[in-house]
Design a protein around this motif. Structure first.
Motif, short mmCIF file in Angstrom:
data_model
loop_
_atom_site.label_atom_id
_atom_site.label_comp_id
_atom_site.label_asym_id
_atom_site.label_seq_id
_atom_site.Cartn_x
_atom_site.Cartn_y
_atom_site.Cartn_z
N ILE A 188 0.86 -1.19 0.00
CA ILE A 188 0.00 0.00 0.00
C ILE A 188 0.89 1.24 0.00
O ILE A 188 1.84 1.33 0.79
CB ILE A 188 -0.92 0.00 1.22
CG1 ILE A 188 -1.84 -1.23 1.20
CG2 ILE A 188 -1.76 1.27 1.27
CD1 ILE A 188 -2.72 -1.35 2.42
N PRO A 189 0.66 2.20 -0.87
CA PRO A 189 1.56 3.36 -0.96
C PRO A 189 1.54 4.20 0.31
O PRO A 189 0.55 4.23 1.04
CB PRO A 189 1.01 4.14 -2.17
CG PRO A 189 -0.42 3.74 -2.25
CD PRO A 189 -0.46 2.30 -1.83
N TRP A 238 1.59 17.59 -10.01
CA TRP A 238 0.31 18.20 -9.64
C TRP A 238 -0.29 17.66 -8.35
O TRP A 238 -1.15 18.30 -7.76
CB TRP A 238 -0.70 17.98 -10.78
CG TRP A 238 -0.22 18.49 -12.10
CD1 TRP A 238 0.25 17.75 -13.14
CD2 TRP A 238 -0.12 19.85 -12.50
NE1 TRP A 238 0.63 18.55 -14.17
CE2 TRP A 238 0.41 19.86 -13.82
CE3 TRP A 238 -0.43 21.07 -11.89
CZ2 TRP A 238 0.65 21.02 -14.52
CZ3 TRP A 238 -0.20 22.23 -12.59
CH2 TRP A 238 0.34 22.21 -13.90
N LEU A 239 0.14 16.49 -7.91
CA LEU A 239 -0.55 15.85 -6.80
C LEU A 239 0.41 15.46 -5.67
O LEU A 239 1.57 15.14 -5.90
CB LEU A 239 -1.27 14.57 -7.27
CG LEU A 239 -2.51 14.73 -8.14
CD1 LEU A 239 -3.04 13.36 -8.51
CD2 LEU A 239 -3.57 15.55 -7.43
N SER A 240 -0.17 15.48 -4.46
CA SER A 240 0.50 14.92 -3.29
C SER A 240 -0.48 13.97 -2.61
O SER A 240 -1.66 14.29 -2.46
CB SER A 240 0.91 16.04 -2.32
OG SER A 240 1.42 15.49 -1.12
N LEU A 241 0.01 12.80 -2.25
CA LEU A 241 -0.81 11.84 -1.51
C LEU A 241 -0.68 12.19 -0.02
O LEU A 241 0.34 11.90 0.61
CB LEU A 241 -0.34 10.42 -1.80
CG LEU A 241 -1.11 9.30 -1.08
CD1 LEU A 241 -2.59 9.34 -1.40
CD2 LEU A 241 -0.52 7.94 -1.46
N ILE A 282 -5.89 21.80 -17.83
CA ILE A 282 -4.97 20.75 -18.24
C ILE A 282 -5.50 19.40 -17.76
O ILE A 282 -6.33 19.32 -16.87
CB ILE A 282 -3.55 20.98 -17.67
CG1 ILE A 282 -3.60 20.88 -16.14
CG2 ILE A 282 -2.98 22.31 -18.12
CD1 ILE A 282 -2.24 20.81 -15.50
N GLY A 283 -4.97 18.35 -18.38
CA GLY A 283 -5.29 17.00 -17.94
C GLY A 283 -4.20 16.48 -17.01
O GLY A 283 -3.02 16.71 -17.24
N ALA A 284 -4.60 15.82 -15.96
CA ALA A 284 -3.67 15.23 -15.01
C ALA A 284 -4.22 13.87 -14.60
O ALA A 284 -5.27 13.43 -15.09
CB ALA A 284 -3.48 16.15 -13.80
N GLY A 285 -3.53 13.19 -13.70
CA GLY A 285 -4.00 11.88 -13.29
C GLY A 285 -3.28 11.37 -12.07
O GLY A 285 -2.18 11.83 -11.73
N THR A 286 -3.90 10.42 -11.41
CA THR A 286 -3.27 9.74 -10.29
C THR A 286 -2.40 8.60 -10.82
O THR A 286 -2.71 8.02 -11.88
CB THR A 286 -4.32 9.18 -9.33
OG1 THR A 286 -5.11 8.20 -10.01
CG2 THR A 286 -5.23 10.30 -8.81
N PRO A 287 -1.35 8.24 -10.13
CA PRO A 287 -0.50 7.13 -10.60
C PRO A 287 -1.19 5.79 -10.41
O PRO A 287 -2.08 5.66 -9.55
CB PRO A 287 0.74 7.25 -9.71
CG PRO A 287 0.23 7.89 -8.45
CD PRO A 287 -0.85 8.85 -8.88
N PRO A 288 -0.83 4.78 -11.18
CA PRO A 288 -1.40 3.45 -10.98
C PRO A 288 -1.05 2.93 -9.59
O PRO A 288 0.00 3.25 -9.02
CB PRO A 288 -0.74 2.60 -12.08
CG PRO A 288 -0.27 3.59 -13.09
CD PRO A 288 0.08 4.83 -12.34
#
Length: 311
Positions: free
Chosen positions: A69-70, A78-81, A113-119
């Motif tokens: 689990i990350p 763009w993102l921080s978990l 813009i387009g962004a995304g979460t990592p797999p």
């Protein structure tokens, strides 16, 4: 619960579906259920949070490797978990897991813009071997934080106006509750005012009002001297409360300057203070104190009460 394809974009749903069809027979036998719950995929700006919930059910004999689990941290430009929670339970040999991930947008976009979460790659531990289960990344859009003055005409649509507040309910139940509340408040106000009123005429108690009521109840007859002295004390108490200080016979002029409404009663008030000095410092009340003396103090107190009531 809806499957992944019910929440993510069609392209990503196809990727996940294709992966599920090409995994090894061991994985097909291990994963009983896999779904991902995500929010809307558009309209995020700097500081917004995005929450994902992954539900995973494994057949008996298989377990999730918690170490896969990350952990919280920066995952992209763009993102921080920011937060990860895991809940696991076992029922009838089936291992069920719920993983919640909270991302936050940490960079400002200058345009949409387009962004995304990592797999998300989860490792499954089996009786004979380990293998991964991959949850594909999730795509969304980030919008710039622009005021109407800074927006370029034609590049972005107008901002949606703020929603108007919902009208207050006017149902019968609401009306009854409102009426009951008003009634209760009215009763409380009435009780409070009567508590402070001299009589039902809704006048608040003044200092001479209270003194007059007490003098009215003084005993007469054989105990007249004591009642007379008590009445003088009541009068001095009322004068002191009205002035906010102790009032003596030698400084009555100051009292009349501060409270000119009592000037018409200058003569009987001065006589009262002279008589009080004789009673308390000139030998005490004697045979001269009778019911007529008490009536005189009461009449002067009533006159002071009337002055006190005047506007």
């Amino acid at each position: 619960m809806p499957t992944v394809s019910g929440y993510i974009r069609p392209g990503l749903a196809a990727v996940l579906a294709g992966w599920l069809l090409t995994v090894s027979p061991t994985a097909n036998a291990a994963v009983e259920h896999l779904s991902v719950k995500t929010p809307r995929s558009f309209g995020y700006v700097l500081g917004d949070t995005i929450e994902h919930e992954v539900s995973l059910a494994l057949d008996p004999g298989f377990e999730l490797d918690i170490q896969s689990i990350p952990e919280p941290g920066r995952v992209s430009r763009w993102l921080s978990l920011n937060d990860v929670t895991h809940e696991g339970r076992n029922r009838d040999g089936t291992s069920r897991h719920t993983i919640r991930l909270r991302f936050q947008v940490v960079n400002a976009a200058q345009s949409v813009i387009g962004a995304g979460t990592p797999p998300l790659s989860l490792r499954i531990v089996g009786p004979e071997d380990d293998f991964p289960v991959v949850v594909p990344g999730w795509a969304f859009t980030i919008s710039p934080m622009l005021t109407p003055e800074n927006r370029t005409p034609g590049r972005l649509p107008d901002l949606r106006p703020a929603l108007l507040p919902e009208p207050a309910s006017t149902t019968m139940r609401t009306a009854r509750v409102t009426a009951l509340g008003v009634l209760v408040l009215g009763l409380v106000a009435l009780i409070a005012r009567r508590h402070l009123a001299g009589q039902f005429g809704m006048r608040t108690h003044g200092h001479f009002e209270r003194a007059y009521r007490r003098i009215q109840h003084r005993k007469r007859g054989p105990e007249a001297p004591v009642a007379y002295a008590d009445a003088l004390v009541e009068m001095h108490t009322a004068f002191n409360a009205t002035a906010g200080r102790a009032v003596f016979g030698h400084d009555l002029e100051r009292f009349f300057l501060e409270h000119p409404r009592f000037k018409p009663l200058r003569e009987p008030i001065s006589a009262l203070f002279a008589e009080s000095g004789a009673v308390f410092y000139g030998g005490g009340p004697g045979s001269t104190a009778d019911s007529r003396s008490l009536d005189g103090v009461r009449d002067l107190c009533r006159a002071c009460r009337d002055v006190e009531r005047s506007p």
